[in-house]
Motif scaffolding. Structure first.
Motif, short mmCIF file in Angstrom:
data_model
loop_
_atom_site.label_atom_id
_atom_site.label_comp_id
_atom_site.label_asym_id
_atom_site.label_seq_id
_atom_site.Cartn_x
_atom_site.Cartn_y
_atom_site.Cartn_z
N GLU A 169 128.83 40.92 28.06
CA GLU A 169 130.28 40.24 27.81
C GLU A 169 130.59 40.95 26.34
N ARG A 170 131.83 41.41 26.39
CA ARG A 170 132.36 41.86 25.12
C ARG A 170 133.72 41.38 25.11
N ARG A 171 134.26 40.73 23.91
CA ARG A 171 135.70 40.34 23.87
C ARG A 171 136.18 41.30 22.78
N MET A 172 137.67 41.50 22.89
CA MET A 172 138.42 42.27 22.01
C MET A 172 140.06 41.61 21.93
N PRO A 173 140.40 42.11 20.65
CA PRO A 173 141.89 41.39 20.55
C PRO A 173 142.71 41.80 21.60
N ALA A 174 143.64 40.80 22.00
CA ALA A 174 144.66 41.36 23.08
C ALA A 174 146.00 40.71 22.90
N GLN A 175 146.94 41.16 23.32
CA GLN A 175 148.31 40.45 23.57
C GLN A 175 148.44 39.88 24.80
N ILE A 176 147.94 38.48 24.86
CA ILE A 176 148.19 37.63 26.15
C ILE A 176 149.40 37.07 26.39
N GLN A 177 150.04 37.76 27.49
CA GLN A 177 151.35 37.07 27.95
C GLN A 177 151.00 35.84 28.98
N GLU A 178 150.13 36.21 29.79
CA GLU A 178 149.71 35.09 30.71
C GLU A 178 148.23 35.10 31.09
N ALA A 179 147.51 34.02 30.87
CA ALA A 179 146.05 33.79 30.90
C ALA A 179 145.69 33.91 32.62
N GLY A 180 144.50 34.15 32.79
CA GLY A 180 143.93 34.50 33.97
C GLY A 180 142.52 35.57 34.20
N ALA A 181 142.26 35.89 35.18
CA ALA A 181 141.05 36.57 35.28
C ALA A 181 141.34 37.81 36.37
N LEU A 182 140.77 38.91 36.38
CA LEU A 182 140.67 39.84 37.45
C LEU A 182 139.50 40.53 37.50
N LEU A 183 139.05 40.92 38.72
CA LEU A 183 137.72 41.84 38.95
C LEU A 183 137.97 43.04 39.44
N ILE A 184 137.76 44.10 38.79
CA ILE A 184 138.34 45.58 39.08
C ILE A 184 136.79 46.47 39.11
N ASN A 185 136.82 47.32 39.88
CA ASN A 185 135.83 48.16 40.04
C ASN A 185 135.57 48.93 38.69
N ALA A 186 134.36 48.79 38.29
CA ALA A 186 133.94 49.17 36.76
C ALA A 186 134.03 50.73 36.80
N LYS A 187 133.60 51.58 37.51
CA LYS A 187 133.86 52.81 37.37
C LYS A 187 135.00 53.42 37.44
N LEU A 188 136.11 52.74 38.32
CA LEU A 188 137.33 53.11 38.50
C LEU A 188 138.16 52.54 37.17
N PHE A 189 137.89 51.42 36.93
CA PHE A 189 138.58 51.19 35.60
C PHE A 189 138.21 51.99 34.43
N ALA A 190 137.14 52.28 34.07
CA ALA A 190 136.58 53.42 33.03
C ALA A 190 137.39 54.33 32.85
N ASN A 191 137.56 55.04 34.42
CA ASN A 191 138.06 56.44 34.26
C ASN A 191 139.50 56.31 34.29
N MET A 192 140.18 55.32 34.99
CA MET A 192 141.64 55.09 34.64
C MET A 192 142.08 54.99 33.24
N LEU A 193 141.28 54.27 32.30
CA LEU A 193 141.59 54.25 30.90
C LEU A 193 141.46 55.29 30.14
#
Length: 377
Positions: A55-79
């Protein structure tokens, strides 16, 4: 959830998460990275494979709290292919998410977070502080067994005592015991798979102070905005003090670890699957020799005799001995015991290497030479 963050920082964490999440897991959720944010201005990314969790945490601008579950390989490739300095993520749990940066937008289906296994966290008062994890891992994981039928020997044993932390590994033919922090705060012995310890070592630095605690089934390492959990094993492991204490010393010599490693590495270029490497001791000199199927190589090295009479030739696995020497550094004390067992000591690391039989190749050559001499006579 709706959040905006720095794209490159998010990419770095996403790649670390991808290295943890198994791409071929039978459980769909394990192939994913969990994104979660509340009202503290931090976004958490989490990944697990049921052996380790990150688990890693980073600063972010949060407009709406919540949680999402995204395919890890797909997410890294998109970024990685997005071009903007920031990236915005918006989505609804279990439905779909939009990932936007600059003029580019991805819309992807996502899983529900309800079945995602989160890492347990020990109570802060039940943790101790350690440093130099990467250095300690590098000096021990090479000597852990690769035999899948012996799971405890595939582990590194971390021993917490009042004298400090010690890491021990053993594969049946060699042992490595490395000293850690000079001051201890607890008394415990933990078996951590070497592969898990190696993953942790790649994620932290030697100067990082980590708080270590257990939850019963796992050991957890934490620092600010970072958590790493590894499954613990139970069972018997080597008693390094008993094993090292059983060595009956024939003689000891003093040399330089880097010089001996260089000699072993240089002569080992002729090694093949059947090769063995010998250390031949005579007076204040070691001859390092390696015999291959069709050629051999040798190199001499001066040493200082400390006790006994340095003499005799002893054979070892060239790759195993080279790995031991690469973990050692500085002034090295070599102790040769019964049956050629070799103990290598520096201030913070002790390695033990069992000897092997004289190579069959050499025995065959000598037998052939004897027959030739007898025939000539």
């Amino acid at each position: 959830m709706k959040v905006t963050m720095n794209r490159m920082e998010a990419l770095s964490i996403a790649k670390a998460a991808e290295s943890i999440a198994p791409s071929k897991a039978t459980m769909d959720e394990l192939r994913c990275v969990l994104l979660e944010c509340g009202g503290d201005g931090k976004l958490t990314m989490a990944a697990t494979n049921n052996e380790v969790a990150l688990e890693r945490r980073m600063p972010a601008q949060i407009q709406e709290a919540g949680a999402l579950l995204i395919n890890a390989k797909l997410f890294a490739n998109m970024l990685g292919v997005l071009g903007g300095e920031t990236v915005a993520i918006q989505g609804e749990d279990g439905r779909q998410a939009e990932i936007t940066s600059g003029a580019c937008r991805y819309t992807i289906p996502i899983l529900s977070v309800s079945n995602y296994p989160r890492a347990e966290i020990p109570f802060p008062e039940d943790t101790v502080t350690v440093k130099n994890i990467p250095h300690m891992a590098a000096r021990t994981i090479f000597a852990a067994s690769e035999n899948e039928s012996k799971p405890t020997m595939r582990c590194v044993k971390l021993v917490f005592t009042s004298d400090g932390l010690k890491a021990v590994s053993y594969d049946g033919s060699r042992l490595a015991a490395a000293k850690g922090d000079s001051k201890g705060e607890a008394s415990a012995s933990l078996l951590i798979p070497a592969a898990s310890l190696n993953k942790l070592a790649r994620l932290v630095g030697n100067k990082d102070e980590l708080h270590v605690g257990t939850t019963g089934k796992s050991v957890v390492f934490t620092k600010e905005d970072f958590l790493f959990s590894a499954r613990l094993l139970s069972g018997e492991h080597v008693d390094d003090n008993l094993l090292l204490g059983s060595v009956r010393s024939a003689f000891t010599v003093l040399t330089d670890a880097a010089a001996l490693y260089d000699a072993v590495s240089s002569v080992s270029v002729v090694a093949d699957e059947c090769s063995a490497l010998s250390l031949h001791f005579a007076d204040n000199r070691i001859r390092v020799r390696c015999e291959g199927a069709n050629c051999s190589s040798a190199r001499d090295l001066e040493v200082v005799a400390l006790s006994g009479t340095p003499e005799g030739e002893y054979w070892y696995n060239p790759q195993q001995l080279s790995q031991c020497l690469s973990a050692l550094g500085g002034t090295l004390m070599l102790e040769v015991g019964q049956n050629g067992v070799l103990v290598m000591r520096t201030d913070d690391l002790v390695c033990l290497q069992l000897s092997r039989r004289r190579p069959a190749l050499l025995r065959a050559r000598e037998e052939k030479q004897k027959k030739a001499v007898k025939a000539a006579a």
